[in-house]
Design a protein around this motif. Sequence first.
Motif, PDB file in Angstrom:
ATOM      1  N   PHE A  15       1.060  -0.872  -0.035  1.00 50.67           N
ATOM      2  CA  PHE A  15       0.056  -0.004   0.121  1.00 50.67           C
ATOM      3  C   PHE A  15       0.866   1.151   0.355  1.00 50.67           C
ATOM      4  CE2 PHE A  15      -3.347  -3.055   1.862  1.00 50.67           C
ATOM      5  CZ  PHE A  15      -4.017  -3.191   1.183  1.00 50.67           C
ATOM      6  N   HIS A  16       1.109   1.507  -1.334  1.00 51.37           N
ATOM      7  CA  HIS A  16       1.841   3.466  -0.916  1.00 51.37           C
ATOM      8  C   HIS A  16       0.353   4.130  -1.159  1.00 51.37           C
ATOM      9  CE1 HIS A  16       3.855   6.140  -3.567  1.00 51.37           C
ATOM     10  NE2 HIS A  16       4.507   6.431  -2.859  1.00 51.37           N
ATOM     11  N   VAL A  17       0.568   5.081   0.720  1.00 50.60           N
ATOM     12  CA  VAL A  17      -0.145   5.455   0.851  1.00 50.60           C
ATOM     13  C   VAL A  17       0.288   7.537   0.621  1.00 50.60           C
ATOM     14  CG1 VAL A  17      -0.593   3.599   2.116  1.00 50.60           C
ATOM     15  CG2 VAL A  17       0.502   5.309   3.336  1.00 50.60           C
ATOM     16  N   ILE A  94      -0.409  -1.065  -4.870  1.00 47.10           N
ATOM     17  CA  ILE A  94      -1.885  -0.439  -4.626  1.00 47.10           C
ATOM     18  C   ILE A  94      -1.226   1.455  -4.569  1.00 47.10           C
ATOM     19  CG2 ILE A  94      -3.686   0.807  -3.394  1.00 47.10           C
ATOM     20  CD1 ILE A  94      -3.746  -3.542  -3.226  1.00 47.10           C
ATOM     21  N   SER A  95      -1.687   2.022  -5.647  1.00 45.79           N
ATOM     22  CA  SER A  95      -1.255   3.095  -5.004  1.00 45.79           C
ATOM     23  C   SER A  95      -2.014   4.603  -5.065  1.00 45.79           C
ATOM     24  CB  SER A  95       0.191   3.173  -5.854  1.00 45.79           C
ATOM     25  OG  SER A  95       0.746   4.920  -5.466  1.00 45.79           O
ATOM     26  N   ASN A  96      -1.912   5.069  -3.857  1.00 43.13           N
ATOM     27  CA  ASN A  96      -2.651   6.403  -3.857  1.00 43.13           C
ATOM     28  C   ASN A  96      -2.539   6.818  -2.690  1.00 43.13           C
ATOM     29  OD1 ASN A  96      -5.076   8.978  -3.431  1.00 43.13           O
ATOM     30  ND2 ASN A  96      -5.065   8.228  -5.809  1.00 43.13           N
ATOM     31  N   GLU A  97      -1.720   8.627  -2.812  1.00 49.93           N
ATOM     32  CA  GLU A  97      -1.376   9.359  -1.870  1.00 49.93           C
ATOM     33  C   GLU A  97      -2.045   9.459  -0.999  1.00 49.93           C
ATOM     34  OE1 GLU A  97      -2.200  12.037  -5.217  1.00 49.93           O
ATOM     35  OE2 GLU A  97      -1.519  10.443  -5.316  1.00 49.93           O
ATOM     36  N   LEU A  98      -3.428   9.833  -1.151  1.00 45.39           N
ATOM     37  CA  LEU A  98      -4.860  10.357   0.008  1.00 45.39           C
ATOM     38  C   LEU A  98      -4.564   8.539   1.075  1.00 45.39           C
ATOM     39  CD1 LEU A  98      -6.672  12.684  -2.282  1.00 45.39           C
ATOM     40  CD2 LEU A  98      -4.701  13.490  -1.103  1.00 45.39           C
ATOM     41  N   LEU A  99      -4.557   7.663   0.783  1.00 41.48           N
ATOM     42  CA  LEU A  99      -4.735   7.028   1.641  1.00 41.48           C
ATOM     43  C   LEU A  99      -4.079   7.404   2.898  1.00 41.48           C
ATOM     44  CD1 LEU A  99      -4.371   3.804  -0.929  1.00 41.48           C
ATOM     45  CD2 LEU A  99      -6.194   4.321   0.023  1.00 41.48           C
ATOM     46  N   GLY A 100      -3.149   7.893   3.102  1.00 45.33           N
ATOM     47  CA  GLY A 100      -2.485   7.552   4.592  1.00 45.33           C
ATOM     48  C   GLY A 100      -3.628   8.623   5.390  1.00 45.33           C
ATOM     49  N   GLY A 101      -4.748   9.061   4.183  1.00 47.38           N
ATOM     50  CA  GLY A 101      -5.427  10.130   5.393  1.00 47.38           C
ATOM     51  C   GLY A 101      -6.934   9.046   5.961  1.00 47.38           C
ATOM     52  N   GLU A 168      -6.386  19.249   9.121  1.00 49.78           N
ATOM     53  CA  GLU A 168      -6.404  17.675   8.378  1.00 49.78           C
ATOM     54  C   GLU A 168      -5.744  17.194   7.450  1.00 49.78           C
ATOM     55  OE1 GLU A 168      -6.845  13.846  10.039  1.00 49.78           O
ATOM     56  OE2 GLU A 168      -7.319  15.562  10.778  1.00 49.78           O
ATOM     57  N   LEU A 169      -5.971  18.090   6.739  1.00 51.36           N
ATOM     58  CA  LEU A 169      -5.598  17.422   5.270  1.00 51.36           C
ATOM     59  C   LEU A 169      -3.199  17.969   5.003  1.00 51.36           C
ATOM     60  CD1 LEU A 169      -7.527  18.710   1.530  1.00 51.36           C
ATOM     61  CD2 LEU A 169      -6.836  16.739   3.143  1.00 51.36           C
ATOM     62  N   PHE A 170      -3.085  18.177   5.496  1.00 50.32           N
ATOM     63  CA  PHE A 170      -1.533  19.252   5.652  1.00 50.32           C
ATOM     64  C   PHE A 170      -0.895  17.962   7.265  1.00 50.32           C
ATOM     65  CE2 PHE A 170       3.027  20.160   7.102  1.00 50.32           C
ATOM     66  CZ  PHE A 170       3.219  20.661   5.342  1.00 50.32           C
ATOM     67  N   TRP A 171      -1.152  18.477   8.136  1.00 51.35           N
ATOM     68  CA  TRP A 171      -0.640  17.366   9.288  1.00 51.35           C
ATOM     69  C   TRP A 171      -1.267  16.160   9.169  1.00 51.35           C
ATOM     70  CZ3 TRP A 171       3.403  19.081  10.442  1.00 51.35           C
ATOM     71  CH2 TRP A 171       3.581  20.809  10.394  1.00 51.35           C
ATOM     72  N   ALA A 177       5.056  10.600  10.735  1.00 50.99           N
ATOM     73  CA  ALA A 177       5.266  10.390  12.122  1.00 50.99           C
ATOM     74  C   ALA A 177       3.483   9.550  12.395  1.00 50.99           C
ATOM     75  CB  ALA A 177       5.401  10.491  13.419  1.00 50.99           C
ATOM     76  N   TYR A 178       2.870  10.747  11.821  1.00 53.13           N
ATOM     77  CA  TYR A 178       1.735  10.596  12.299  1.00 53.13           C
ATOM     78  C   TYR A 178       0.252   9.779  11.179  1.00 53.13           C
ATOM     79  CZ  TYR A 178      -3.107  12.236  12.658  1.00 53.13           C
ATOM     80  OH  TYR A 178      -5.002  12.885  13.225  1.00 53.13           O
ATOM     81  N   VAL A 179       0.764  10.095  10.301  1.00 50.15           N
ATOM     82  CA  VAL A 179       0.346   9.022   9.415  1.00 50.15           C
ATOM     83  C   VAL A 179       0.837   7.838   9.580  1.00 50.15           C
ATOM     84  CG1 VAL A 179      -0.002   8.602   6.504  1.00 50.15           C
ATOM     85  CG2 VAL A 179       0.324  10.729   7.112  1.00 50.15           C
ATOM     86  N   LEU A 180       1.659   7.090   9.522  1.00 51.31           N
ATOM     87  CA  LEU A 180       2.168   6.100   9.620  1.00 51.31           C
ATOM     88  C   LEU A 180       1.703   5.138  11.281  1.00 51.31           C
ATOM     89  CD1 LEU A 180       5.412   5.654   7.643  1.00 51.31           C
ATOM     90  CD2 LEU A 180       3.382   5.689   7.513  1.00 51.31           C
ATOM     91  N   GLN A 181       1.591   6.379  11.935  1.00 53.81           N
ATOM     92  CA  GLN A 181       1.193   5.696  13.476  1.00 53.81           C
ATOM     93  C   GLN A 181      -0.371   4.930  13.156  1.00 53.81           C
ATOM     94  OE1 GLN A 181       0.701   8.773  16.212  1.00 53.81           O
ATOM     95  NE2 GLN A 181       1.286   6.737  17.981  1.00 53.81           N
TER      96      GLN A 181
END
Length: 398
Positions: A15-17, A94-101, A168-171, A177-181
């Motif tokens: 998952f590329h997030v 699987i790749s989408n840069e907004l999955l991290g949120g 929320e969209l930036f941090w 650290a916040y996303v991967l936690q």
Amino acid sequence: MGDALPAGATKKVFFHVGAPKTGTTYLQQVLFQNREALADDGVLYPYEFFDESFRSMQDFRGASWGQKGPGYYAGEWEKVASRARDWTGSTVIISNELLGGSSPDRIAAGVASVQPADVHVIFSARDFARQLVSDWQEHVKHKHRVTLEQFVDDLVEKGLDAPPPFGELFWGMHDAAYVLQRWATVVPPENIHLVTVPQPGAPRDTLWQRFCHVTGLDPDAYETETKRSNTSMGVAETELIRRMNEDARSIRDDDYDRLVRIVLAERILGGQSPRLTLPPDRLEWVSQRSRQLIDELKGAGYQVEGDLEELMPDPATHATYVSPTALTEADLAPAAIRAAQGLLRHSAMLRSKVRELQEQADLRPVHKPTSRDRARDFYWRNRGRVGRVLRKMGLLRR
């Protein structure tokens, strides 16, 4: 469906997030245009059309977009997940840069939906100084009107509580650290890969090389030149669109996205003026926050591809600051002229297409009715009337 895995082996699903603005669009373009070659090598990039990455991400997150509610893309993620489950090759990306949120419950459901698999997470990260100004530009390309200085001040001083949607969209998307936690509640830290984006001056293919090292791809086996690009604008071009947004509120989001973000910002304006840099009074804070981030990531146990020190801002990159807000109308004139010329050409191109379609329609053969067609039409038009007359004359029973 790719070469079958050896008995007892488990395919890897990556998952590329994120994060946005870290070369994700480029990586997705390379993967998409090579998906047949990848499949031959046992690697599935599970999208049948380019925008399916976005559509499935929206369903994965249960998120709204513009006037489209959270249920608009229902079923899109399951299409992708089912392809991942059915793949008999070694790897799925699987790749989408907004999955991290994504929220923790959505992450858990999404990871469960691709099982059985050895699930890994990839997060590409770039220093906060470059990310802040790039994210502001991206918001401007989506109708927002906040100034760069106000945008940065709010994010620095208020963090996640900055005015929505910016906090929320930036941090929530860019802070590794916040996303991967959140992802680490489902995926073990040793399966989480942080890929750092190098500072300017590194070889052009550095990000692709690092991404391939994580995923096990041969970086030299695929075509890496792409046609599409997510072009960055300069100070004047971005500020021009920000001021134009004052009068763009009534434009439908879909129309704005196509005309302003894609045509005007990415195809016409480009970046001919000085590039965007961080307001100088915020560089010290950003540097301190970056050092804190690096320390947090070192203690998290993630796999690092690259160098965490690349997440420290380079002061030389931000040595010259041009305030977008302070630009005069005369300063914006060259960009405005290019915008007018480009939109004029775009309008002429659209009118030419309309004429071409009209001419094609006029050349289509016209069906001429035969005597049999006319008789049939006459019968159905007058059937009821004839029946009533015959019944009155007693020649047709009711």
